[in-house]
Structure formats: structure tokens, C-alpha cells
Motif scaffolding. Structure first.
Motif, PDB file in Angstrom:
ATOM      1  N   MET A 145       0.847  -1.178   0.000  1.00 56.87           N
ATOM      2  CA  MET A 145       0.000   0.000   0.000  1.00 56.87           C
ATOM      3  C   MET A 145       0.892   1.241   0.000  1.00 56.87           C
ATOM      4  SD  MET A 145      -2.843   1.133   2.838  1.00 56.87           S
ATOM      5  CE  MET A 145      -3.278  -0.550   3.059  1.00 56.87           C
ATOM      6  N   PRO A 146       0.606   2.234  -0.856  1.00 55.56           N
ATOM      7  CA  PRO A 146       1.443   3.436  -0.896  1.00 55.56           C
ATOM      8  C   PRO A 146       1.395   4.201   0.416  1.00 55.56           C
ATOM      9  CG  PRO A 146      -0.097   3.369  -2.754  1.00 55.56           C
ATOM     10  CD  PRO A 146      -0.450   2.253  -1.829  1.00 55.56           C
TER      11      PRO A 146
ATOM     12  N   THR B 223      -1.770   5.615   3.358  1.00 58.92           N
ATOM     13  CA  THR B 223      -1.754   5.450   4.811  1.00 58.92           C
ATOM     14  C   THR B 223      -1.875   6.806   5.491  1.00 58.92           C
ATOM     15  OG1 THR B 223      -0.381   3.481   4.615  1.00 58.92           O
ATOM     16  CG2 THR B 223      -0.408   4.568   6.760  1.00 58.92           C
ATOM     17  N   LEU B 224      -1.148   7.790   4.998  1.00 55.53           N
ATOM     18  CA  LEU B 224      -1.215   9.131   5.559  1.00 55.53           C
ATOM     19  C   LEU B 224      -2.635   9.689   5.446  1.00 55.53           C
ATOM     20  CD1 LEU B 224       0.183  11.591   6.807  1.00 55.53           C
ATOM     21  CD2 LEU B 224       0.734  12.323   4.478  1.00 55.53           C
ATOM     22  N   ASP B 225      -3.257   9.511   4.302  1.00 53.00           N
ATOM     23  CA  ASP B 225      -4.624   9.999   4.110  1.00 53.00           C
ATOM     24  C   ASP B 225      -5.588   9.339   5.096  1.00 53.00           C
ATOM     25  OD1 ASP B 225      -3.775  11.617   2.048  1.00 53.00           O
ATOM     26  OD2 ASP B 225      -4.472  10.267   0.455  1.00 53.00           O
ATOM     27  N   ARG B 226      -5.434   8.048   5.321  1.00 55.74           N
ATOM     28  CA  ARG B 226      -6.308   7.353   6.275  1.00 55.74           C
ATOM     29  C   ARG B 226      -6.070   7.854   7.695  1.00 55.74           C
ATOM     30  NH1 ARG B 226      -5.241   1.292   5.280  1.00 55.74           N
ATOM     31  NH2 ARG B 226      -3.548   2.196   6.336  1.00 55.74           N
TER      32      ARG B 226
ATOM     33  N   ILE C  25      -7.734  11.250  12.393  1.00 51.90           N
ATOM     34  CA  ILE C  25      -7.456  12.383  13.277  1.00 51.90           C
ATOM     35  C   ILE C  25      -8.531  13.459  13.099  1.00 51.90           C
ATOM     36  CG2 ILE C  25      -5.824  14.235  13.805  1.00 51.90           C
ATOM     37  CD1 ILE C  25      -4.984  11.440  14.847  1.00 51.90           C
ATOM     38  N   GLN C  26      -9.025  13.630  11.879  1.00 47.73           N
ATOM     39  CA  GLN C  26     -10.102  14.598  11.655  1.00 47.73           C
ATOM     40  C   GLN C  26     -11.350  14.207  12.443  1.00 47.73           C
ATOM     41  OE1 GLN C  26     -10.051  17.638   9.981  1.00 47.73           O
ATOM     42  NE2 GLN C  26     -11.959  17.791  11.133  1.00 47.73           N
TER      43      GLN C  26
ATOM     44  N   TYR D 205       2.309  13.971  15.848  1.00 50.14           N
ATOM     45  CA  TYR D 205       3.094  14.022  14.606  1.00 50.14           C
ATOM     46  C   TYR D 205       2.338  14.760  13.507  1.00 50.14           C
ATOM     47  CZ  TYR D 205       5.436  12.522  10.354  1.00 50.14           C
ATOM     48  OH  TYR D 205       6.069  12.510   9.131  1.00 50.14           O
ATOM     49  N   LEU D 206       1.059  14.442  13.333  1.00 54.81           N
ATOM     50  CA  LEU D 206       0.289  15.011  12.226  1.00 54.81           C
ATOM     51  C   LEU D 206      -0.144  16.454  12.472  1.00 54.81           C
ATOM     52  CD1 LEU D 206      -1.873  11.907  11.330  1.00 54.81           C
ATOM     53  CD2 LEU D 206       0.007  12.883   9.994  1.00 54.81           C
TER      54      LEU D 206
END
Length: 160
Positions: A1-2, A6-9, A14-15, A51-52
Motif C-alpha cells: 500500500m502506498p 496510509t497518511l490519508d487514512r 485524526i479529523q 506528529y500530524l
């Protein structure tokens, strides 16, 4: 998986937490509950959140409560002690120190300011600062989508 997927998920998770915090701003914050909302373990949640977003959950809650207090100061004549309590501070003095640190002036002075545009700049200042254009190297940024009024209010908050 790119990696980007993963970052988008993770950002979507977090949203959900940010939305939960905003909807429960007057409630005690339970990190285990927030981890559940994000579908992370408590340890991973805390690390991912920091982190995010670049701040802790406590920082976010404090920032959102002070932001709401700023809106209340501008829109109402609510007593300072009541605004301080609602923002989570035990005294008006503690609230005043935190508010001044965040907004550059004490809440009483902030209450008397006009915060709409166009505005008349203070004497001796120009309405717009000088603008400098620079080309920067590409950087990765994160954003939190905002929909609705700038000052967030819950249904319960608008009746109090």
C-alpha cells in the motif's frame, strides 16, 4: 500500500477526533475515548496526533477553548469569570494570562477591539503590511478542513 494512502487514512482518523473534540469541548477529555474514535491504540493515537498536527490533544483543547472565548468576548457582555470557567480556567487571572499569551492582549482589551474588515489600522500603521514573494523548495503540509462559521458553537453553547 502506498505511503500517501496510509497518511490519508491517518489524517481522516485524526479529523474524526478533532470533530469529536469540537462537539464535546465542554466535556472532560478522555484520551482512551479519543483513541477509540480514531481507531488507534492509545499509545499510537498520541504519537500520530502529535506528529500530524504538531500539538498535543491538550494543546488543541486549550486552543479551541480560547478561540471560543475570544468569540464570546467580541459577541457578548458575558462576565469574564464565566468565560474563564467555560474555557477551563479556575480563575480569571489564569485565563487572562493564557489569553494574553495567545492573543497578544488581555481579554478586557480584546473585548473592546473591532475585529471586522475593512478596518481602520491603529495610528501610525498601514492597513496592509509589505508583501515579499519568495520561491521555496516544495514542502509537505497538512490541513484541517473547515466548514461552517469561523467561531464554532454547539447547540448547547448557543443557549447558555
Amino acid at each position: 500500500m502506498p505511503k500517501d494512502d496510509t497518511l490519508d487514512r491517518h489524517l481522516a482518523r485524526i479529523q474524526r477526533v478533532i470533530d469529536h473534540i469540537a462537539a464535546h469541548l465542554d466535556d472532560p477529555i478522555d484520551l482512551d475515548r479519543l483513541a477509540e474514535v480514531a481507531c488507534f491504540s492509545p499509545h499510537h493515537f498520541h504519537r500520530a496526533y502529535r506528529y500530524l498536527l504538531g500539538e498535543t490533544v491538550a494543546d488543541t483543547v486549550r486552543r479551541l477553548r480560547l478561540h471560543r472565548a475570544a468569540g464570546t468576548l467580541l459577541e457578548s457582555e458575558t462576565a469574564m469569570a464565566r468565560i474563564a470557567r467555560r474555557a477551563g480556567y479556575g480563575s480569571a487571572a489564569a485565563f487572562s494570562r493564557a489569553f494574553a499569551e495567545r492573543y497578544g492582549q488581555p481579554p478586557g482589551a480584546y473585548r473592546g477591539t473591532r475585529r471586522s474588515f475593512p478596518f481602520d489600522p491603529p495610528e501610525g500603521e498601514t492597513a496592509m503590511p509589505d508583501v515579499t514573494y519568495r520561491t521555496l523548495a516544495p514542502i509537505r503540509v497538512a490541513a484541517v478542513r473547515h466548514i461552517g462559521p469561523y467561531i464554532w458553537r454547539s447547540a448547547a453553547a448557543s443557549t447558555s
